[in-house]
Motif scaffolding. Sequence first.
Motif, PDB file in Angstrom:
ATOM      1  N   PRO A 164      33.683  49.636 -25.299  1.00 54.39           N
ATOM      2  CA  PRO A 164      32.679  48.965 -24.417  1.00 54.39           C
ATOM      3  C   PRO A 164      31.367  48.830 -24.535  1.00 54.39           C
ATOM      4  CG  PRO A 164      33.510  51.006 -23.515  1.00 54.39           C
ATOM      5  CD  PRO A 164      34.150  50.928 -24.776  1.00 54.39           C
ATOM      6  N   HIS A 165      30.963  49.487 -25.561  1.00 52.73           N
ATOM      7  CA  HIS A 165      29.495  49.629 -25.984  1.00 52.73           C
ATOM      8  C   HIS A 165      29.179  48.549 -27.171  1.00 52.73           C
ATOM      9  CE1 HIS A 165      28.380  52.612 -23.046  1.00 52.73           C
ATOM     10  NE2 HIS A 165      29.672  53.342 -23.589  1.00 52.73           N
ATOM     11  N   PHE A 166      30.285  47.999 -27.510  1.00 54.56           N
ATOM     12  CA  PHE A 166      30.258  47.241 -28.846  1.00 54.56           C
ATOM     13  C   PHE A 166      29.070  45.988 -28.610  1.00 54.56           C
ATOM     14  CE2 PHE A 166      30.998  43.185 -31.210  1.00 54.56           C
ATOM     15  CZ  PHE A 166      30.927  43.473 -32.467  1.00 54.56           C
ATOM     16  N   GLY A 167      28.305  45.935 -29.700  1.00 57.53           N
ATOM     17  CA  GLY A 167      27.059  45.118 -29.581  1.00 57.53           C
ATOM     18  C   GLY A 167      25.853  45.651 -29.081  1.00 57.53           C
ATOM     19  N   ASN A 171      22.225  44.105 -30.465  1.00 55.58           N
ATOM     20  CA  ASN A 171      22.047  43.431 -29.645  1.00 55.58           C
ATOM     21  C   ASN A 171      22.267  41.537 -29.984  1.00 55.58           C
ATOM     22  OD1 ASN A 171      21.441  45.159 -27.486  1.00 55.58           O
ATOM     23  ND2 ASN A 171      19.755  45.864 -28.822  1.00 55.58           N
ATOM     24  N   TYR A 172      22.889  41.538 -31.100  1.00 57.60           N
ATOM     25  CA  TYR A 172      22.844  39.928 -31.391  1.00 57.60           C
ATOM     26  C   TYR A 172      24.077  39.449 -30.391  1.00 57.60           C
ATOM     27  CZ  TYR A 172      20.460  41.084 -35.738  1.00 57.60           C
ATOM     28  OH  TYR A 172      19.580  41.736 -36.728  1.00 57.60           O
ATOM     29  N   ALA A 174      27.275  36.553 -29.935  1.00 58.50           N
ATOM     30  CA  ALA A 174      28.592  36.302 -30.816  1.00 58.50           C
ATOM     31  C   ALA A 174      28.419  35.424 -31.896  1.00 58.50           C
ATOM     32  CB  ALA A 174      29.495  36.068 -29.952  1.00 58.50           C
ATOM     33  N   GLU A 175      27.579  34.270 -31.633  1.00 59.88           N
ATOM     34  CA  GLU A 175      27.391  33.346 -32.776  1.00 59.88           C
ATOM     35  C   GLU A 175      26.595  33.975 -33.954  1.00 59.88           C
ATOM     36  OE1 GLU A 175      25.172  28.977 -33.647  1.00 59.88           O
ATOM     37  OE2 GLU A 175      25.406  29.858 -31.562  1.00 59.88           O
ATOM     38  N   VAL A 176      25.552  34.715 -33.756  1.00 61.48           N
ATOM     39  CA  VAL A 176      24.731  35.395 -34.749  1.00 61.48           C
ATOM     40  C   VAL A 176      25.647  36.660 -35.489  1.00 61.48           C
ATOM     41  CG1 VAL A 176      22.888  36.854 -35.479  1.00 61.48           C
ATOM     42  CG2 VAL A 176      22.586  34.861 -33.737  1.00 61.48           C
ATOM     43  N   MET A 177      26.466  37.244 -34.746  1.00 62.90           N
ATOM     44  CA  MET A 177      27.266  38.153 -35.157  1.00 62.90           C
ATOM     45  C   MET A 177      28.351  37.580 -35.958  1.00 62.90           C
ATOM     46  SD  MET A 177      28.279  40.725 -32.046  1.00 62.90           S
ATOM     47  CE  MET A 177      27.199  42.165 -31.630  1.00 62.90           C
ATOM     48  N   ARG A 178      28.845  36.640 -35.770  1.00 61.68           N
ATOM     49  CA  ARG A 178      29.925  35.855 -36.515  1.00 61.68           C
ATOM     50  C   ARG A 178      29.368  35.479 -37.752  1.00 61.68           C
ATOM     51  NH1 ARG A 178      34.967  32.259 -34.669  1.00 61.68           N
ATOM     52  NH2 ARG A 178      35.771  31.331 -37.077  1.00 61.68           N
ATOM     53  N   ARG A 179      28.031  34.727 -37.833  1.00 58.10           N
ATOM     54  CA  ARG A 179      27.527  34.232 -38.980  1.00 58.10           C
ATOM     55  C   ARG A 179      27.204  35.448 -40.018  1.00 58.10           C
ATOM     56  NH1 ARG A 179      22.157  34.182 -40.479  1.00 58.10           N
ATOM     57  NH2 ARG A 179      21.524  34.394 -37.925  1.00 58.10           N
ATOM     58  N   LEU A 180      26.498  36.562 -39.347  1.00 58.64           N
ATOM     59  CA  LEU A 180      26.158  37.495 -40.307  1.00 58.64           C
ATOM     60  C   LEU A 180      27.626  38.337 -40.859  1.00 58.64           C
ATOM     61  CD1 LEU A 180      23.082  39.310 -38.220  1.00 58.64           C
ATOM     62  CD2 LEU A 180      23.207  37.851 -40.591  1.00 58.64           C
ATOM     63  N   SER A 181      28.657  38.287 -40.162  1.00 62.40           N
ATOM     64  CA  SER A 181      29.820  38.863 -40.563  1.00 62.40           C
ATOM     65  C   SER A 181      30.212  38.403 -41.962  1.00 62.40           C
ATOM     66  CB  SER A 181      30.715  38.960 -39.407  1.00 62.40           C
ATOM     67  OG  SER A 181      32.282  39.417 -40.146  1.00 62.40           O
ATOM     68  N   ALA A 182      30.158  36.916 -41.828  1.00 60.76           N
ATOM     69  CA  ALA A 182      30.708  36.157 -43.038  1.00 60.76           C
ATOM     70  C   ALA A 182      29.675  36.436 -44.065  1.00 60.76           C
ATOM     71  CB  ALA A 182      30.655  34.650 -42.748  1.00 60.76           C
ATOM     72  N   GLU A 183      28.295  36.560 -43.936  1.00 61.14           N
ATOM     73  CA  GLU A 183      27.524  36.858 -44.747  1.00 61.14           C
ATOM     74  C   GLU A 183      27.486  38.227 -45.555  1.00 61.14           C
ATOM     75  OE1 GLU A 183      23.776  35.775 -43.670  1.00 61.14           O
ATOM     76  OE2 GLU A 183      24.262  33.730 -43.140  1.00 61.14           O
ATOM     77  N   ARG A 184      28.003  39.090 -44.813  1.00 61.99           N
ATOM     78  CA  ARG A 184      27.646  40.661 -45.229  1.00 61.99           C
ATOM     79  C   ARG A 184      29.054  41.553 -45.354  1.00 61.99           C
ATOM     80  NH1 ARG A 184      22.533  41.844 -41.250  1.00 61.99           N
ATOM     81  NH2 ARG A 184      21.030  40.473 -42.328  1.00 61.99           N
ATOM     82  N   GLY A 185      29.913  40.611 -45.860  1.00 62.00           N
ATOM     83  CA  GLY A 185      31.256  41.169 -46.164  1.00 62.00           C
ATOM     84  C   GLY A 185      32.557  41.141 -45.261  1.00 62.00           C
ATOM     85  N   ALA A 250      21.928  46.621 -39.494  1.00 60.23           N
ATOM     86  CA  ALA A 250      22.089  46.747 -38.095  1.00 60.23           C
ATOM     87  C   ALA A 250      23.439  46.121 -37.800  1.00 60.23           C
ATOM     88  CB  ALA A 250      20.896  46.064 -37.394  1.00 60.23           C
ATOM     89  N   PHE A 251      23.736  44.954 -38.391  1.00 63.82           N
ATOM     90  CA  PHE A 251      25.125  44.214 -38.223  1.00 63.82           C
ATOM     91  C   PHE A 251      25.298  43.694 -39.412  1.00 63.82           C
ATOM     92  CE2 PHE A 251      27.896  41.237 -37.137  1.00 63.82           C
ATOM     93  CZ  PHE A 251      28.860  41.843 -36.182  1.00 63.82           C
ATOM     94  N   PRO A 252      26.517  44.047 -39.836  1.00 62.78           N
ATOM     95  CA  PRO A 252      27.857  44.447 -38.968  1.00 62.78           C
ATOM     96  C   PRO A 252      27.746  45.959 -39.299  1.00 62.78           C
ATOM     97  CG  PRO A 252      28.680  43.664 -41.010  1.00 62.78           C
ATOM     98  CD  PRO A 252      27.259  43.265 -41.087  1.00 62.78           C
ATOM     99  N   HIS A 253      27.063  46.635 -40.188  1.00 65.14           N
ATOM    100  CA  HIS A 253      27.541  48.056 -40.598  1.00 65.14           C
ATOM    101  C   HIS A 253      27.179  49.035 -39.458  1.00 65.14           C
ATOM    102  CE1 HIS A 253      28.865  51.070 -43.055  1.00 65.14           C
ATOM    103  NE2 HIS A 253      27.345  52.027 -43.306  1.00 65.14           N
ATOM    104  N   HIS A 254      26.026  49.254 -39.116  1.00 68.70           N
ATOM    105  CA  HIS A 254      25.758  50.283 -37.797  1.00 68.70           C
ATOM    106  C   HIS A 254      26.548  49.845 -36.722  1.00 68.70           C
ATOM    107  CE1 HIS A 254      22.091  51.857 -40.422  1.00 68.70           C
ATOM    108  NE2 HIS A 254      23.363  52.035 -40.963  1.00 68.70           N
ATOM    109  N   GLU A 255      26.423  48.555 -36.282  1.00 74.07           N
ATOM    110  CA  GLU A 255      27.137  48.156 -35.174  1.00 74.07           C
ATOM    111  C   GLU A 255      28.703  48.707 -35.009  1.00 74.07           C
ATOM    112  OE1 GLU A 255      26.815  47.277 -31.654  1.00 74.07           O
ATOM    113  OE2 GLU A 255      25.740  45.859 -32.557  1.00 74.07           O
ATOM    114  N   MET A 256      29.511  48.259 -36.404  1.00 78.36           N
ATOM    115  CA  MET A 256      30.782  48.705 -36.321  1.00 78.36           C
ATOM    116  C   MET A 256      31.021  49.989 -36.306  1.00 78.36           C
ATOM    117  SD  MET A 256      32.287  45.833 -36.145  1.00 78.36           S
ATOM    118  CE  MET A 256      31.931  43.956 -36.357  1.00 78.36           C
ATOM    119  N   GLY A 257      30.038  50.850 -37.197  1.00 83.30           N
ATOM    120  CA  GLY A 257      30.347  52.279 -37.423  1.00 83.30           C
ATOM    121  C   GLY A 257      30.260  52.756 -35.821  1.00 83.30           C
ATOM    122  N   ALA A 258      29.322  52.419 -35.171  1.00 82.24           N
ATOM    123  CA  ALA A 258      29.107  53.037 -33.990  1.00 82.24           C
ATOM    124  C   ALA A 258      30.460  52.805 -33.029  1.00 82.24           C
ATOM    125  CB  ALA A 258      27.760  52.506 -33.032  1.00 82.24           C
ATOM    126  N   SER A 259      30.901  51.632 -33.191  1.00 82.26           N
ATOM    127  CA  SER A 259      32.215  51.581 -32.133  1.00 82.26           C
ATOM    128  C   SER A 259      33.346  52.381 -32.524  1.00 82.26           C
ATOM    129  CB  SER A 259      32.408  50.029 -32.106  1.00 82.26           C
ATOM    130  OG  SER A 259      31.406  49.169 -31.434  1.00 82.26           O
TER     131      SER A 259
END
Length: 409
Positions: A164-167, A171-172, A174-185, A250-259
Amino acid sequence: MHAWPASEVPALPGKGRDLRIHDTATGGRVTLAPGPVARIYVCGITPYDATHMGHAATYNAFDLVQRVWLDTKRQVHYVQNVTDVDDPLLERAIRDGVDWVGLAERETALFREDMTALRMLPPKDYIGAVEAIPGIIPLVERLRDAGAAYELDGDIYFSVEADPHFGEVSNYDAEVMRRLSAERGGDPDRPGKKNPLDPMLWMAAREGEPSWDGGSLGAGRPGWHIECVAIALDHLGMGFDVQGGGSDLAFPHHEMGASHAQALTGEHPFAKAYVHAGMVALDGEKMSKSKGNLVFVSKLRHDGVDPAAIRLALLSHHYRADWEWTDRILQDAVDRLGRWRAAVSRPDGPSADALVEEIREALADDLDAPSALTAVDRWAAAQESDGGTDESAPGLVSRAVDALLGVAL
């Protein structure tokens, strides 16, 4: 996996201040007041090209965090990983026609040499992804069995909806997250995923790639984020003081790791503060391995540049700032080092008690290293123009600059 030798940190009179630092998750400064042992996890290199100035700037920032804590008379439990199996490493090994294990070992050894030369304090635990695999597998199984992960064509994905704390780290939206996800592995466009942002926990074995027996997961290798989670939970536990790395983590690595960690434990937060260093550019673009626009610490050392000058060049920029490496910056650092060494070489000088407190206050204020350098500059200028009669001053300045800034005079 072993780290590198630690340089001695001189003891200073008095005591340092608690660190006030920018937390990405809250978007503001927080005061860190750890217990007797401060806990920090800093994400390490993927060893296929080490160590460029972007790396050095990041590790310099978190070296300062350690030095501030040590000056408050705390112990520090510092953990760093090495992502010694991952797609970029394998791709580089194929490109160069070398064994991926040998490439990782060679570049990790060079990284250790650079960290030693720069007087970066080593982690207590320095853990490779490969050696962490036995601890990663049960975590993935637990997430799967709890319904927080699912299988897709043999691969295991984490469901971001499970936390429930994802994001809350980046604090990005969804659109920014999706773009950065594609750019960063990441692979947000892969069909069949429950959520485009869901990251891979376990990659099923691919032909021609290394894999390990994953028990009920099948043969494969771990995803990027779960690697750091397993290492951090094993060595630091939940709620450690600082999760650190470059701002691109910060995203995605630390965001995903925290979740991952929060879904595993039911506790929040994974880290009390998420601290990110700025990016270093060269010729107008972020310095990165993929672009090849790199200035290597080892190359500068080979060319005869004093590592203390390299460190001063890094310290001349605030750790959160994005900046561009230039020859002028390095020359200014060389000149500054010469002035400081000349100033402390004299038998006496102006009193340095106030200077030590200025350095402490600057570093406690969100690691304001540039202000700390300016304070030392003023003392050196006073030494050059008027001098002084305090026989203890030059030695105290040398010890303070070493202990707090990591620069040996």
